[in-house]
Design a protein around this motif. Sequence first.
Motif, PDB file in Angstrom:
ATOM      1  N   ASP A  45      36.577  50.274  35.000  1.00 38.95           N
ATOM      2  CA  ASP A  45      36.453  49.402  36.170  1.00 38.95           C
ATOM      3  C   ASP A  45      35.868  48.058  35.751  1.00 38.95           C
ATOM      4  OD1 ASP A  45      37.402  51.282  37.951  1.00 38.95           O
ATOM      5  OD2 ASP A  45      35.426  52.010  38.536  1.00 38.95           O
ATOM      6  N   LEU A  46      36.419  46.984  36.302  1.00 45.71           N
ATOM      7  CA  LEU A  46      35.884  45.641  36.068  1.00 45.71           C
ATOM      8  C   LEU A  46      35.578  45.014  37.425  1.00 45.71           C
ATOM      9  CD1 LEU A  46      38.460  46.070  33.844  1.00 45.71           C
ATOM     10  CD2 LEU A  46      37.318  44.057  32.915  1.00 45.71           C
ATOM     11  N   HIS A  47      34.358  44.478  37.570  1.00 43.86           N
ATOM     12  CA  HIS A  47      33.908  43.919  38.835  1.00 43.86           C
ATOM     13  C   HIS A  47      33.762  42.398  38.738  1.00 43.86           C
ATOM     14  CE1 HIS A  47      32.710  48.136  39.005  1.00 43.86           C
ATOM     15  NE2 HIS A  47      32.580  48.031  40.330  1.00 43.86           N
ATOM     16  N   THR A  48      34.227  41.710  39.765  1.00 40.27           N
ATOM     17  CA  THR A  48      34.039  40.257  39.845  1.00 40.27           C
ATOM     18  C   THR A  48      34.061  39.825  41.312  1.00 40.27           C
ATOM     19  OG1 THR A  48      34.903  38.077  39.200  1.00 40.27           O
ATOM     20  CG2 THR A  48      36.514  39.825  39.546  1.00 40.27           C
ATOM     21  N   GLU A  49      33.351  38.749  41.616  1.00 41.31           N
ATOM     22  CA  GLU A  49      33.369  38.190  42.976  1.00 41.31           C
ATOM     23  C   GLU A  49      34.331  37.007  43.073  1.00 41.31           C
ATOM     24  OE1 GLU A  49      29.493  37.342  44.516  1.00 41.31           O
ATOM     25  OE2 GLU A  49      28.600  39.112  43.579  1.00 41.31           O
ATOM     26  N   ASN A  50      34.964  36.663  41.994  1.00 39.47           N
ATOM     27  CA  ASN A  50      35.863  35.510  41.960  1.00 39.47           C
ATOM     28  C   ASN A  50      37.317  35.998  41.983  1.00 39.47           C
ATOM     29  OD1 ASN A  50      37.563  33.360  40.789  1.00 39.47           O
ATOM     30  ND2 ASN A  50      35.616  32.272  40.528  1.00 39.47           N
ATOM     31  N   ALA A  51      38.066  35.600  43.004  1.00 38.19           N
ATOM     32  CA  ALA A  51      39.449  36.055  43.151  1.00 38.19           C
ATOM     33  C   ALA A  51      40.326  35.574  41.997  1.00 38.19           C
ATOM     34  CB  ALA A  51      40.018  35.572  44.481  1.00 38.19           C
ATOM     35  N   SER A  52      40.074  34.355  41.510  1.00 37.55           N
ATOM     36  CA  SER A  52      40.869  33.823  40.401  1.00 37.55           C
ATOM     37  C   SER A  52      40.664  34.644  39.132  1.00 37.55           C
ATOM     38  CB  SER A  52      40.487  32.365  40.124  1.00 37.55           C
ATOM     39  OG  SER A  52      40.796  31.543  41.220  1.00 37.55           O
ATOM     40  N   ILE A  53      39.420  35.062  38.899  1.00 38.35           N
ATOM     41  CA  ILE A  53      39.139  35.873  37.715  1.00 38.35           C
ATOM     42  C   ILE A  53      39.774  37.251  37.864  1.00 38.35           C
ATOM     43  CG2 ILE A  53      37.312  36.949  36.339  1.00 38.35           C
ATOM     44  CD1 ILE A  53      35.527  34.588  37.073  1.00 38.35           C
ATOM     45  N   ARG A  78      24.698  43.495  50.817  1.00 41.71           N
ATOM     46  CA  ARG A  78      23.520  42.690  51.108  1.00 41.71           C
ATOM     47  C   ARG A  78      23.829  41.199  51.057  1.00 41.71           C
ATOM     48  NH1 ARG A  78      19.002  45.679  47.266  1.00 41.71           N
ATOM     49  NH2 ARG A  78      19.168  47.775  48.181  1.00 41.71           N
ATOM     50  N   LEU A  79      22.877  40.465  51.577  1.00 42.07           N
ATOM     51  CA  LEU A  79      22.864  39.003  51.497  1.00 42.07           C
ATOM     52  C   LEU A  79      24.165  38.367  51.971  1.00 42.07           C
ATOM     53  CD1 LEU A  79      20.945  38.647  48.110  1.00 42.07           C
ATOM     54  CD2 LEU A  79      20.024  38.547  50.407  1.00 42.07           C
ATOM     55  N   LYS A  80      24.865  37.630  51.109  1.00 38.24           N
ATOM     56  CA  LYS A  80      26.018  36.843  51.552  1.00 38.24           C
ATOM     57  C   LYS A  80      27.247  37.683  51.883  1.00 38.24           C
ATOM     58  CE  LYS A  80      24.629  32.813  48.829  1.00 38.24           C
ATOM     59  NZ  LYS A  80      25.028  31.847  47.768  1.00 38.24           N
ATOM     60  N   LYS A  81      27.245  38.921  51.454  1.00 42.92           N
ATOM     61  CA  LYS A  81      28.368  39.824  51.715  1.00 42.92           C
ATOM     62  C   LYS A  81      29.698  39.256  51.217  1.00 42.92           C
ATOM     63  CE  LYS A  81      26.172  42.075  55.677  1.00 42.92           C
ATOM     64  NZ  LYS A  81      26.285  42.474  57.099  1.00 42.92           N
ATOM     65  N   ASN A  82      29.701  38.718  50.020  1.00 38.77           N
ATOM     66  CA  ASN A  82      30.941  38.228  49.416  1.00 38.77           C
ATOM     67  C   ASN A  82      31.863  39.392  49.094  1.00 38.77           C
ATOM     68  OD1 ASN A  82      29.844  35.683  49.479  1.00 38.77           O
ATOM     69  ND2 ASN A  82      29.177  35.709  47.354  1.00 38.77           N
ATOM     70  N   ASN A  83      33.134  39.066  48.922  1.00 37.21           N
ATOM     71  CA  ASN A  83      34.073  40.085  48.450  1.00 37.21           C
ATOM     72  C   ASN A  83      33.775  40.428  46.997  1.00 37.21           C
ATOM     73  OD1 ASN A  83      35.489  40.261  50.848  1.00 37.21           O
ATOM     74  ND2 ASN A  83      36.979  38.695  50.269  1.00 37.21           N
ATOM     75  N   VAL A  84      33.897  41.704  46.670  1.00 34.79           N
ATOM     76  CA  VAL A  84      33.813  42.164  45.292  1.00 34.79           C
ATOM     77  C   VAL A  84      35.160  42.763  44.924  1.00 34.79           C
ATOM     78  CG1 VAL A  84      32.699  43.719  43.664  1.00 34.79           C
ATOM     79  CG2 VAL A  84      31.350  42.630  45.452  1.00 34.79           C
TER      80      VAL A  84
END
Length: 316
Positions: A45-53, A78-84
């Motif tokens: 599994d690879l995790h990132t919050e950046n859609a381009s990456i 938590r916090l900003k609740k960005n997409n992961v």
Amino acid sequence: MSFTGRMKNELSRIDVKPSSARAELSAIVRIVGSLSIYDKRPVLDLHTENASIARRIFSLFKLLYAVQPEVMVRKKARLKKNNVYIIRVLDKTESILEHLCIMRVGLHRIEGISSELIGEEYCRRSYLRGAFLAGGSVNNPDSGSYHLEIISTYHDHAEHLCELLQKYHLHAKLIERKKGYVVYLKEADKIGELLNLMGAHQSLLHFEDVRIMKDMRNSVNRLVNCETANLNKTIQASMRQVENIRLIEAEMGLEELPERLREVAEARIRYPDVSLTELGQLLPGEVSKSAVNHRLRKINELAHRIRKMSGEDETS
């Protein structure tokens, strides 16, 4: 969007060949990859919050290994609740990790960065790009300081990454934090060199534009401060000179002074705001700055003697 975000979007759009894509993907997997066992087989599994990456990782796996990773999107709790974004590789996982020089047969981790990955110049640049995409950040150049860093979980990997940066004389440093090990650069020119090495040319242009403007503003401020200080010194010296001349005029009269001293004394009273150079140009025969300064020093000494004779304190 932050400067780091714009820069990563730019890096994610760079075209790569399989030979350099391998180095880039290896760096990404090393930093943001996690391995688990599901149904008796390894899952990456690879995790990132950046859609381009996330798109970049997906494309690199397809380019190199013709696999179709699963892509999942979750909200941070938590916090900003960005997409992961989670890119999951279920097929050929063990052979992929071996080819990326991350694991040996039997899923034993390979320490550091394999020389097989970074033997060529373009591969070294690709590896640095992948490392920054996965764990890098850089301060906005508009802020008051310059700082670029790449975070890695393993000390041996961070150490090798630091050594790789040192091959380009980038003065990289390594420190430990709670979340891992941080390789960082603090010098603006070295950060600019790294942006160029990774291929972030648009970001580099913006970085240098801001840096040049800041340097120009700092230079102007220094010049203004210097000119202001010199002007203040000139005004204060002129005020002391006029005060001394007035004292001499009151106590003995300027006509008692030698001709050259009287000329400069009368000129200073008429033109209290001009510099010594300008004052010399107003005297008969255009006297030099050093000569004007010498005559005014004689006048100051005379005023000092007058004050001393009258019992006044001399503080100027």
